[in-house]
Scaffold this motif. Structure first.
Motif, PDB file in Angstrom:
ATOM      1  N   SER A 173       0.834  -1.206   0.000  1.00 59.86           N
ATOM      2  CA  SER A 173       0.000   0.000   0.000  1.00 59.86           C
ATOM      3  C   SER A 173       0.863   1.248   0.000  1.00 59.86           C
ATOM      4  O   SER A 173       1.969   1.258   0.549  1.00 59.86           O
ATOM      5  N   ASP A 174       0.339   2.290  -0.609  1.00 61.01           N
ATOM      6  CA  ASP A 174       1.061   3.559  -0.627  1.00 61.01           C
ATOM      7  C   ASP A 174       0.102   4.678  -1.018  1.00 61.01           C
ATOM      8  O   ASP A 174      -1.004   4.419  -1.512  1.00 61.01           O
ATOM      9  N   ILE A 175       0.542   5.909  -0.804  1.00 62.62           N
ATOM     10  CA  ILE A 175      -0.221   7.099  -1.184  1.00 62.62           C
ATOM     11  C   ILE A 175       0.649   7.948  -2.091  1.00 62.62           C
ATOM     12  O   ILE A 175       1.834   8.156  -1.811  1.00 62.62           O
ATOM     13  N   THR A 176       0.076   8.437  -3.172  1.00 61.21           N
ATOM     14  CA  THR A 176       0.783   9.370  -4.039  1.00 61.21           C
ATOM     15  C   THR A 176      -0.126  10.562  -4.303  1.00 61.21           C
ATOM     16  O   THR A 176      -1.326  10.512  -4.049  1.00 61.21           O
ATOM     17  N   TYR A 177       0.444  11.638  -4.794  1.00 60.46           N
ATOM     18  CA  TYR A 177      -0.339  12.848  -5.004  1.00 60.46           C
ATOM     19  C   TYR A 177      -0.701  13.027  -6.475  1.00 60.46           C
ATOM     20  O   TYR A 177       0.029  12.600  -7.378  1.00 60.46           O
ATOM     21  N   ILE A 178      -1.836  13.656  -6.709  1.00 61.54           N
ATOM     22  CA  ILE A 178      -2.278  14.035  -8.047  1.00 61.54           C
ATOM     23  C   ILE A 178      -2.580  15.527  -8.014  1.00 61.54           C
ATOM     24  O   ILE A 178      -3.283  15.994  -7.111  1.00 61.54           O
ATOM     25  N   ARG A 179      -2.074  16.266  -8.973  1.00 63.29           N
ATOM     26  CA  ARG A 179      -2.268  17.715  -8.967  1.00 63.29           C
ATOM     27  C   ARG A 179      -3.588  18.128  -9.617  1.00 63.29           C
ATOM     28  O   ARG A 179      -3.987  17.559 -10.633  1.00 63.29           O
ATOM     29  N   THR A 180      -4.227  19.142  -9.053  1.00 66.88           N
ATOM     30  CA  THR A 180      -5.344  19.827  -9.709  1.00 66.88           C
ATOM     31  C   THR A 180      -5.057  21.325  -9.621  1.00 66.88           C
ATOM     32  O   THR A 180      -4.163  21.758  -8.876  1.00 66.88           O
ATOM     33  N   VAL A 181      -5.818  22.125 -10.362  1.00 64.72           N
ATOM     34  CA  VAL A 181      -5.584  23.569 -10.348  1.00 64.72           C
ATOM     35  C   VAL A 181      -5.863  24.174  -8.973  1.00 64.72           C
ATOM     36  O   VAL A 181      -5.374  25.259  -8.654  1.00 64.72           O
ATOM     37  N   LYS A 182      -6.629  23.469  -8.148  1.00 63.18           N
ATOM     38  CA  LYS A 182      -6.965  23.984  -6.818  1.00 63.18           C
ATOM     39  C   LYS A 182      -6.108  23.377  -5.709  1.00 63.18           C
ATOM     40  O   LYS A 182      -6.309  23.676  -4.536  1.00 63.18           O
ATOM     41  N   GLY A 183      -5.176  22.507  -6.079  1.00 65.86           N
ATOM     42  CA  GLY A 183      -4.313  21.901  -5.068  1.00 65.86           C
ATOM     43  C   GLY A 183      -4.126  20.411  -5.316  1.00 65.86           C
ATOM     44  O   GLY A 183      -4.423  19.902  -6.396  1.00 65.86           O
ATOM     45  N   PHE A 184      -3.644  19.715  -4.308  1.00 66.33           N
ATOM     46  CA  PHE A 184      -3.349  18.291  -4.434  1.00 66.33           C
ATOM     47  C   PHE A 184      -4.556  17.417  -4.105  1.00 66.33           C
ATOM     48  O   PHE A 184      -5.363  17.739  -3.238  1.00 66.33           O
ATOM     49  N   CYS A 185      -4.642  16.281  -4.816  1.00 64.46           N
ATOM     50  CA  CYS A 185      -5.484  15.158  -4.417  1.00 64.46           C
ATOM     51  C   CYS A 185      -4.533  14.028  -4.034  1.00 64.46           C
ATOM     52  O   CYS A 185      -3.363  14.035  -4.421  1.00 64.46           O
ATOM     53  N   TYR A 186      -5.059  13.046  -3.307  1.00 65.48           N
ATOM     54  CA  TYR A 186      -4.200  11.984  -2.816  1.00 65.48           C
ATOM     55  C   TYR A 186      -4.782  10.629  -3.194  1.00 65.48           C
ATOM     56  O   TYR A 186      -5.929  10.322  -2.883  1.00 65.48           O
TER      57      TYR A 186
END
Length: 229
Positions: free
Chosen positions: A77-90
């Motif tokens: 298991s792990d968590i990574t980030y995804i960028r959006t114009v309003k900030g990060f999603c995880y």
């Protein structure tokens, strides 16, 4: 497969080359792609999603010397980030270590525990028997929390965590994160969380069902998981 590697691309295109009576080797294909600026430059992530400075109990790494030879033996298991114009999603991911199949995931706009729990519940929903299963993760607060570990214990799942070299001790999970970003454009900046969720769902479906893995003898995760699970 917008960013498929050259070796796998050669295998994917073999039937087309044969029908066209073309003999194209790996080096030739590599040179053609380079000539037309179609090779991908990979990027290394720089944003940390792991907070291991917390009060919760940290478990030992029990998969260090383990021979993994079947599905549902070890989940990473792990968590990574995804960028959006309003900030990060995880993006919380749970991957079967043997088949490399992503069996549970959740994308949320917060690093809170709930996203990891939803990913875990999705994985558990797909599996009837969790006997002798090990859940391996980093020492992040989400995975060490009482709620998360209680779910694992309730399902009789053994708990394993990285100890010193977090990236190397959870290499499969890190690799899956990189594949989704490098090969399926999850490294771009999305205009909304909804757009990111649609792209993530599509990327994971392609990863599980279409992408060939060198480590799986050029089979897909679904092929290996379903055949031997």
């Amino acid at each position: 497969m917008p960013r498929e590697g050259v070796r796998k691309l050669k295998i994917s295109l073999k039937n087309d080359f044969d029908k066209a009576n073309l003999k194209v080797g790996r080096d030739t294909l590599f040179n053609i792609l380079r000539k037309h600026n179609m090779l991908i430059t990979r990027k290394k992530p720089s944003y940390r999603t792991t907070n291991s400075f917390h009060r919760f109990y940290k478990h030992k790494n029990i998969i260090k010397d383990l021979l993994v030879n079947r599905p549902n033996q070890v989940w990473v298991s792990d968590i990574t980030y995804i960028r959006t114009v309003k900030g990060f999603c995880y993006l919380a991911l749970i991957t079967d270590m043997y088949s490399r199949k992503i069996i549970g995931y959740d994308l949320s706009d917060s690093l809170e525990l709930s996203g990891c729990v939803r990913a875990l519940n999705k994985a558990l929903y797909q599996v009837k028997n969790t006997q002798n299963l090990i859940h391996h993760s980093d020492r992040g607060i989400q995975y060490c929390s009482n709620l998360y570990t209680q779910i694992l214990k309730r399902e009789n799942i053994k708990i394993s965590m990285t100890e010193e070299n977090h990236c190397y001790e959870n290499a499969i999970a890190e690799r899956v994160n990189g594949i989704l970003k490098d090969e399926f454009y999850l490294d771009q900046t999305f205009d909304s969380v909804q757009h990111a969720k649609r792209a993530t769902k599509s990327a994971i479906n392609l990863y599980n069902q279409i992408r060939l893995h060198v480590s799986l003898d050029y089979k897909t995760p679904n092929m290996v998981y379903l055949k031997t699970a």
